[in-house]
Design an enzyme around this catalytic site. Structure first.
Site, PDB file in Angstrom:
ATOM      1  N   ASP A   1       0.809  -1.252   0.062  1.00  0.00           N
ATOM      2  CA  ASP A   1       0.103   0.053  -0.178  1.00  0.00           C
ATOM      3  C   ASP A   1       0.855   1.323   0.116  1.00  0.00           C
ATOM      4  OD1 ASP A   1      -1.667   2.015   0.795  1.00  0.00           O
ATOM      5  OD2 ASP A   1      -2.779   1.109   1.836  1.00  0.00           O
TER       6      ASP A   1
ATOM      7  N   GLU B   1      -2.922  -0.264  -4.156  1.00  0.00           N
ATOM      8  CA  GLU B   1      -2.704  -1.077  -3.221  1.00  0.00           C
ATOM      9  C   GLU B   1      -2.725  -2.543  -4.182  1.00  0.00           C
ATOM     10  OE1 GLU B   1      -5.689  -1.724   0.287  1.00  0.00           O
ATOM     11  OE2 GLU B   1      -6.002   0.306  -0.496  1.00  0.00           O
TER      12      GLU B   1
HETATM   13  P1  TTP Z   1      -5.258   5.203   0.908  1.00  0.00           P
HETATM   14  O1  TTP Z   1      -4.394   4.184   0.540  1.00  0.00           O
HETATM   15  O2  TTP Z   1      -6.532   4.874   1.659  1.00  0.00           O
HETATM   16  O3  TTP Z   1      -4.737   6.260   1.628  1.00  0.00           O
HETATM   17  P2  TTP Z   1      -3.151   7.081   0.986  1.00  0.00           P
HETATM   18  O4  TTP Z   1      -2.256   6.340   0.201  1.00  0.00           O
HETATM   19  O5  TTP Z   1      -3.384   8.420   0.868  1.00  0.00           O
HETATM   20  O6  TTP Z   1      -2.569   7.195   2.801  1.00  0.00           O
HETATM   21  P3  TTP Z   1      -1.875   5.830   3.356  1.00  0.00           P
HETATM   22  O7  TTP Z   1      -0.599   6.394   3.861  1.00  0.00           O
HETATM   23  O8  TTP Z   1      -2.631   5.807   4.692  1.00  0.00           O
HETATM   24  O9  TTP Z   1      -2.246   4.726   2.859  1.00  0.00           O
HETATM   25  O10 TTP Z   1      -5.855   5.711  -0.483  1.00  0.00           O
HETATM   26  C1  TTP Z   1      -5.075   5.875  -1.722  1.00  0.00           C
HETATM   27  C2  TTP Z   1      -5.513   7.199  -2.690  1.00  0.00           C
HETATM   28  O11 TTP Z   1      -6.859   6.859  -3.082  1.00  0.00           O
HETATM   29  C3  TTP Z   1      -5.328   8.373  -1.656  1.00  0.00           C
HETATM   30  O12 TTP Z   1      -3.956   8.886  -1.973  1.00  0.00           O
HETATM   31  C4  TTP Z   1      -6.313   9.286  -2.413  1.00  0.00           C
HETATM   32  C5  TTP Z   1      -7.521   8.277  -2.905  1.00  0.00           C
HETATM   33  N1  TTP Z   1      -8.288   8.358  -1.885  1.00  0.00           N
HETATM   34  C6  TTP Z   1      -9.625   9.314  -2.156  1.00  0.00           C
HETATM   35  O13 TTP Z   1      -9.588  10.100  -3.329  1.00  0.00           O
HETATM   36  N2  TTP Z   1     -10.540   9.482  -1.237  1.00  0.00           N
HETATM   37  C7  TTP Z   1     -10.713   8.636   0.005  1.00  0.00           C
HETATM   38  O14 TTP Z   1     -11.450   8.839   0.860  1.00  0.00           O
HETATM   39  C8  TTP Z   1      -9.641   7.811   0.267  1.00  0.00           C
HETATM   40  C9  TTP Z   1      -9.443   6.964   1.414  1.00  0.00           C
HETATM   41  C10 TTP Z   1      -8.544   7.783  -0.716  1.00  0.00           C
HETATM   42 MG    MG Z   2      -2.234   4.078   0.533  1.00  0.00          MG
END
Ligand code: TTP
Ligand code: MG
Length: 357
Positions: free
Chosen positions: A12, A111
């Protein structure tokens, strides 16, 4: 039965959208960065897509109204969502990850699950592989990720989330129940706010609380999901890593440093882009039928032109030839080109293709 033993890796990306923005603009380094709707000085509608870890310290997070983010941190750097850019980086990373896995499943834009059971001897080798993956992503894409390794998808996914950012957590079979026991129920896939509240009403807060609960009572309260919760709380998940929802298209764009009318230059760029697209399509074991070319002139006027071949193919020559054919109409001595792009779509998987032959 030892034959059933599996080792699965979950990768991830850390704060994915903002990580890509930071990589593209070194001025953002060290500052709180937010990607999402335009904040309009606190009057903006829409939400935060994501923010970097510096911004998370202000209490900001994905899904929060952008107006609230502005209240919490007006000095942050706000960027609009540049989905095309993140898609491109994502598809590079996914092709990179695919080659490490015997089974591969992209789970979201940032992911993926990698089934590596036959690729590694034991958990030590799996850990070494995870380090290698982290290094390669950092070297090639300049962003960090967090990785979880475990005996199934459920455990691998929870493990990747436990030490973010830039984390690596390995949970062996024998450690699964101990690892899960103290975690809040929300860490389980599918447990949203509603289920969390419902569980709380019967005195359940942690995954361990579920594991120790009477499964028949769980079933009475939650139906078939109750049984599922009970199994998950014991770290049991038999779901397979499987390719799903394959990409509908694979594309690459290139913006020239200087706008050009130089035909040789344009053809070279198209060959290179075709090659990149071809490699990506090939690693996914796909055959394509439709080829699209994009041309943007210096005044930003943009054209796309597509051709569907009478057959599905996986050959680079077919892609390159079709691209050159398609671009002909747009090459004018008096119009400088700013960007070109190549896309392949209308896929058939190799498996299906074999059946057709
Ligand atoms: P995530 O993997 O949930 O979040 P992230 O990569 O930003 O942070 P983390 O380090 O906790 O993994 O989501 C991946 C991408 O998806 C994120 O960068 C932006 C997008 N996204 C949205 O647009 N809206 C949302 O509500 C979420 C959860 C993610
Ligand atoms: Mg992420």
């Amino acid at each position: 039965m030892s034959g059933k033993r599996r080792i699965i890796i979950h990768v991830d990306m850390d704060h994915f959208f903002t990580a890509v923005e930071e990589r593209e603009d070194p001025n953002l380094k060290g500052k709180p960065v937010i990607v999402g709707a335009d904040p309009k000085e606190g009057k903006g509608w829409g939400v935060v897509s994501t923010c970097n870890y510096k911004a998370r310290k202000f209490g900001i997070g994905s899904g929060m109204p952008i107006s609230r983010a502005w209240k919490l941190c007006p000095e942050a750097i706000y960027r609009p969502v540049n989905y095309m850019l993140y898609e491109g980086v994502s598809s590079e990373i996914m092709s990179m990850l695919r080659k490490y896995a015997e089974k591969f499943e992209q789970w979201s834009i940032d992911e993926a699950f990698l089934g590596v059971t036959s690729k590694v001897k034991d958990y030590d080798e799996a850990e070494a592989l995870a380090h290698q993956i982290k290094r390669e992503i950092l070297e090639k894409e300049k962003i960090t990720c967090s990785i979880g390794v475990g005996p199934n998808k459920l455990v691998a996914k929870i493990a990747s989330d436990i030490q973010k950012p830039d984390g690596l957590t390995v949970i062996k079979e024998e450690d699964v129940e101990g690892f899960l026991a103290s975690l809040p129920v929300r860490k389980l896939l599918w447990v949203g706010r509603k289920t969390e509240q419902k569980l709380k009403r019967i005195g359940i807060k942690t995954i361990g609380d579920i594991a120790n609960h009477d499964p028949t009572v769980l079933k009475e309260n939650f139906g078939s999901m109750g049984t599922q919760l009970y199994l998950m709380a014991h770290g049991i998940d038999r779901s397979e890593v499987e390719e799903r929802g394959e990409a509908k298209s694979v594309s690459r764009d290139l913006t020239f440093e200087e706008d050009t009318t130089d035909l040789e230059f344009v053809f070279d760029a198209l060959d290179k882009l075709s090659d990149d697209v071809y490699k990506d399509v090939a690693t996914r074991n796909l055959w394509f039928k439709t080829v699209t070319v994009k041309v943007r002139y210096e005044d930003f006027e943009t054209h796309t032109h597509r051709k569907t071949l009478p057959f599905a193919t996986n050959r680079l020559q077919d892609l390159q030839k079709t691209v050159k054919l398609l671009v002909q109409d747009y090459l004018r001595p008096d119009r400088k080109i700013r960007l070109v792009g190549v896309r392949s779509s209308n896929f058939a998987s190799t498996e299906k293709q074999k059946k057709l032959i």
